[in-house]
Scaffold this active site. Structure first.
Site, PDB file in Angstrom:
ATOM      1  N   HIS A  58     -18.718-101.494  48.560  1.00 44.50           N
ATOM      2  CA  HIS A  58     -17.093-101.702  48.774  1.00 44.50           C
ATOM      3  C   HIS A  58     -17.130-102.372  50.307  1.00 44.50           C
ATOM      4  O   HIS A  58     -18.204-102.313  51.285  1.00 44.50           O
ATOM      5  CB  HIS A  58     -16.153-100.520  48.696  1.00 44.50           C
ATOM      6  CG  HIS A  58     -16.613 -99.296  49.189  1.00 44.50           C
ATOM      7  ND1 HIS A  58     -17.940 -98.537  49.311  1.00 44.50           N
ATOM      8  CD2 HIS A  58     -15.889 -98.640  50.380  1.00 44.50           C
ATOM      9  CE1 HIS A  58     -17.916 -97.693  50.297  1.00 44.50           C
ATOM     10  NE2 HIS A  58     -16.718 -97.605  50.732  1.00 44.50           N
ATOM     11  N   HIS A  60     -15.540-101.101  52.882  1.00 42.57           N
ATOM     12  CA  HIS A  60     -15.342-100.334  54.405  1.00 42.57           C
ATOM     13  C   HIS A  60     -16.661-100.717  55.670  1.00 42.57           C
ATOM     14  O   HIS A  60     -17.587-100.768  55.212  1.00 42.57           O
ATOM     15  CB  HIS A  60     -15.402 -98.820  53.791  1.00 42.57           C
ATOM     16  CG  HIS A  60     -14.162 -98.360  53.383  1.00 42.57           C
ATOM     17  ND1 HIS A  60     -14.079 -97.252  52.700  1.00 42.57           N
ATOM     18  CD2 HIS A  60     -12.969 -98.997  53.427  1.00 42.57           C
ATOM     19  CE1 HIS A  60     -12.802 -97.275  52.142  1.00 42.57           C
ATOM     20  NE2 HIS A  60     -12.037 -98.141  52.531  1.00 42.57           N
ATOM     21  N   ASP A  62     -18.398 -98.806  57.567  1.00 39.13           N
ATOM     22  CA  ASP A  62     -19.382 -97.972  57.585  1.00 39.13           C
ATOM     23  C   ASP A  62     -20.152 -98.418  56.748  1.00 39.13           C
ATOM     24  O   ASP A  62     -21.366 -97.817  56.411  1.00 39.13           O
ATOM     25  CB  ASP A  62     -19.067 -96.514  57.625  1.00 39.13           C
ATOM     26  CG  ASP A  62     -18.239 -95.922  56.442  1.00 39.13           C
ATOM     27  OD1 ASP A  62     -17.518 -96.699  55.735  1.00 39.13           O
ATOM     28  OD2 ASP A  62     -18.718 -94.871  55.862  1.00 39.13           O
ATOM     29  N   HIS A  63     -20.061 -99.314  55.618  1.00 39.44           N
ATOM     30  CA  HIS A  63     -20.940 -99.878  54.629  1.00 39.44           C
ATOM     31  C   HIS A  63     -21.237-101.281  54.809  1.00 39.44           C
ATOM     32  O   HIS A  63     -22.133-101.703  54.139  1.00 39.44           O
ATOM     33  CB  HIS A  63     -20.302 -99.688  53.191  1.00 39.44           C
ATOM     34  CG  HIS A  63     -19.777 -98.137  52.945  1.00 39.44           C
ATOM     35  ND1 HIS A  63     -20.748 -97.595  51.991  1.00 39.44           N
ATOM     36  CD2 HIS A  63     -19.271 -97.406  53.343  1.00 39.44           C
ATOM     37  CE1 HIS A  63     -20.292 -96.470  51.787  1.00 39.44           C
ATOM     38  NE2 HIS A  63     -19.498 -96.099  52.754  1.00 39.44           N
ATOM     39  N   HIS A 116     -11.699 -95.174  44.954  1.00 39.71           N
ATOM     40  CA  HIS A 116     -12.065 -95.171  46.350  1.00 39.71           C
ATOM     41  C   HIS A 116     -11.388 -96.429  47.160  1.00 39.71           C
ATOM     42  O   HIS A 116     -10.604 -96.359  47.967  1.00 39.71           O
ATOM     43  CB  HIS A 116     -13.566 -94.794  46.723  1.00 39.71           C
ATOM     44  CG  HIS A 116     -13.871 -94.686  48.318  1.00 39.71           C
ATOM     45  ND1 HIS A 116     -13.397 -93.833  49.121  1.00 39.71           N
ATOM     46  CD2 HIS A 116     -14.482 -95.703  49.118  1.00 39.71           C
ATOM     47  CE1 HIS A 116     -13.611 -94.118  50.335  1.00 39.71           C
ATOM     48  NE2 HIS A 116     -14.413 -95.230  50.417  1.00 39.71           N
ATOM     49  N   ASP A 135     -19.231 -94.777  47.710  1.00 42.71           N
ATOM     50  CA  ASP A 135     -18.170 -93.757  47.866  1.00 42.71           C
ATOM     51  C   ASP A 135     -17.378 -93.176  46.617  1.00 42.71           C
ATOM     52  O   ASP A 135     -16.422 -93.010  46.763  1.00 42.71           O
ATOM     53  CB  ASP A 135     -17.346 -94.164  49.236  1.00 42.71           C
ATOM     54  CG  ASP A 135     -18.084 -93.897  50.264  1.00 42.71           C
ATOM     55  OD1 ASP A 135     -19.267 -93.535  50.409  1.00 42.71           O
ATOM     56  OD2 ASP A 135     -17.245 -94.436  51.359  1.00 42.71           O
ATOM     57  N   HIS A 173     -22.917 -90.735  51.546  1.00 42.15           N
ATOM     58  CA  HIS A 173     -22.797 -89.673  52.658  1.00 42.15           C
ATOM     59  C   HIS A 173     -23.389 -88.453  52.374  1.00 42.15           C
ATOM     60  O   HIS A 173     -23.554 -87.831  51.254  1.00 42.15           O
ATOM     61  CB  HIS A 173     -21.149 -89.421  52.664  1.00 42.15           C
ATOM     62  CG  HIS A 173     -20.537 -90.711  53.451  1.00 42.15           C
ATOM     63  ND1 HIS A 173     -20.392 -90.813  54.925  1.00 42.15           N
ATOM     64  CD2 HIS A 173     -19.843 -91.676  52.712  1.00 42.15           C
ATOM     65  CE1 HIS A 173     -19.618 -92.052  54.990  1.00 42.15           C
ATOM     66  NE2 HIS A 173     -19.320 -92.520  53.843  1.00 42.15           N
TER      67      HIS A 173
END
Ligand SMILES: [Zn+2]
Length: 246
Positions: A58, A60, A62-63, A116, A135, A173
């Site tokens: 996805h 985001h 941090d990905h 998410h 996530d 995570h």
């Protein structure tokens, strides 16, 4: 007989796992959700692996934050969710439900698992009994509902839970200890959950990762799978958002 996929966790930020996936036969290496380029490139270098593919679950940051830097160094192809096209940096190939991708001879089917985010996808390597779930599902938890509905997430989680019990789930995570505390709070009568909480406490005290998890472990102890209805799921998700363990 082809070589097994080698899967290596690259810790990043406070609690992310970026996954390097290597096929020895073909020499191909993928990285799943590289939020930070530096530790990924360093680990690949150390192992003598050249990253050929970037797989995003996805959009985001941090990905996906390392997409462009890794592509610049390695020339890797960036593959990610069609439903989030325009939000994934450098996306070369947009994919969705039922599409297939390969790392050497290892094939993954793409599942859309919204909740998410609305376009969130998972990579299901059935022959390897491995799934990269981003996530969507965490060990004893699930992602927050930033874009999707409770109903979407409920369906996505149960779909993943229908995979064979031995399937290893690679989440993005290390949230397991906090998740386990909430699970024990929500289902105080569950011996499976309290046993797993004790085990997780030991693992984390020794600084060992608790990911990957397995479908079997999640079926038994993930509070969001134990919710019987969408309403119960939605209540639990809200309660988790507000929960701070003592
Ligand atoms: Zn996310």
């Amino acid at each position: 007989m082809s070589s097994a996929l080698e899967i290596v966790a690259v810790p990043a930020f406070a609690d992310n796992y970026l996954w390097l996936v290597h096929d020895e036969d073909s020499g191909e290496t993928a990285v799943i959700d590289p939020g930070d380029p530096a530790p990924v490139l360093a680990e690949a270098d150390r192992r003598g692996w050249r990253i050929t593919t970037i797989l995003n679950t996805h959009w985001h940051g941090d990905h996906t934050g390392g997409n462009l830097a890794i592509k610049q160094v390695t020339g890797a192809t960036i593959i990610g969710p069609a439903g989030e096209n325009g939000r994934v940096p450098g996306l070369d190939k947009a994919i969705g439900e039922g599409d297939r991708i390969r790392i050497g001879s290892h094939e993954a089917e793409v599942w859309e698992v919204p909740g998410h985010t609305v376009g969130h996808i998972a990579y299901i390597f059935s022959d390897d009994a491995v799934a990269f779930v981003g996530d969507t599902m965490f060990a004893m938890g699930c992602g927050r509902l930033f874009e999707g509905s409770a109903e979407q997430m409920h369906v996505s989680l149960h779909r993943l839970a229908e995979l064979p019990p031995e399937t290893r789930l690679y989440c993005a995570h290390e949230y397991t200890l906090a998740n386990a505390h909430f699970a024990a709070h929500a289902f105080p009568e569950s011996k499976e959950i309290s046993d797993r909480l004790r085990h997780i406490e030991q693992e984390r005290a020794a600084n060992r990762p608790t990911v990957p998890t397995t479908v079997a472990a999640e079926r038994a102890t993930n509070p969001f799978l134990l919710a019987r209805t969408v309403e119960q799921f939605a209540d639990l998700r809200r309660a988790k958002d507000d929960y701070r363990s003592a």
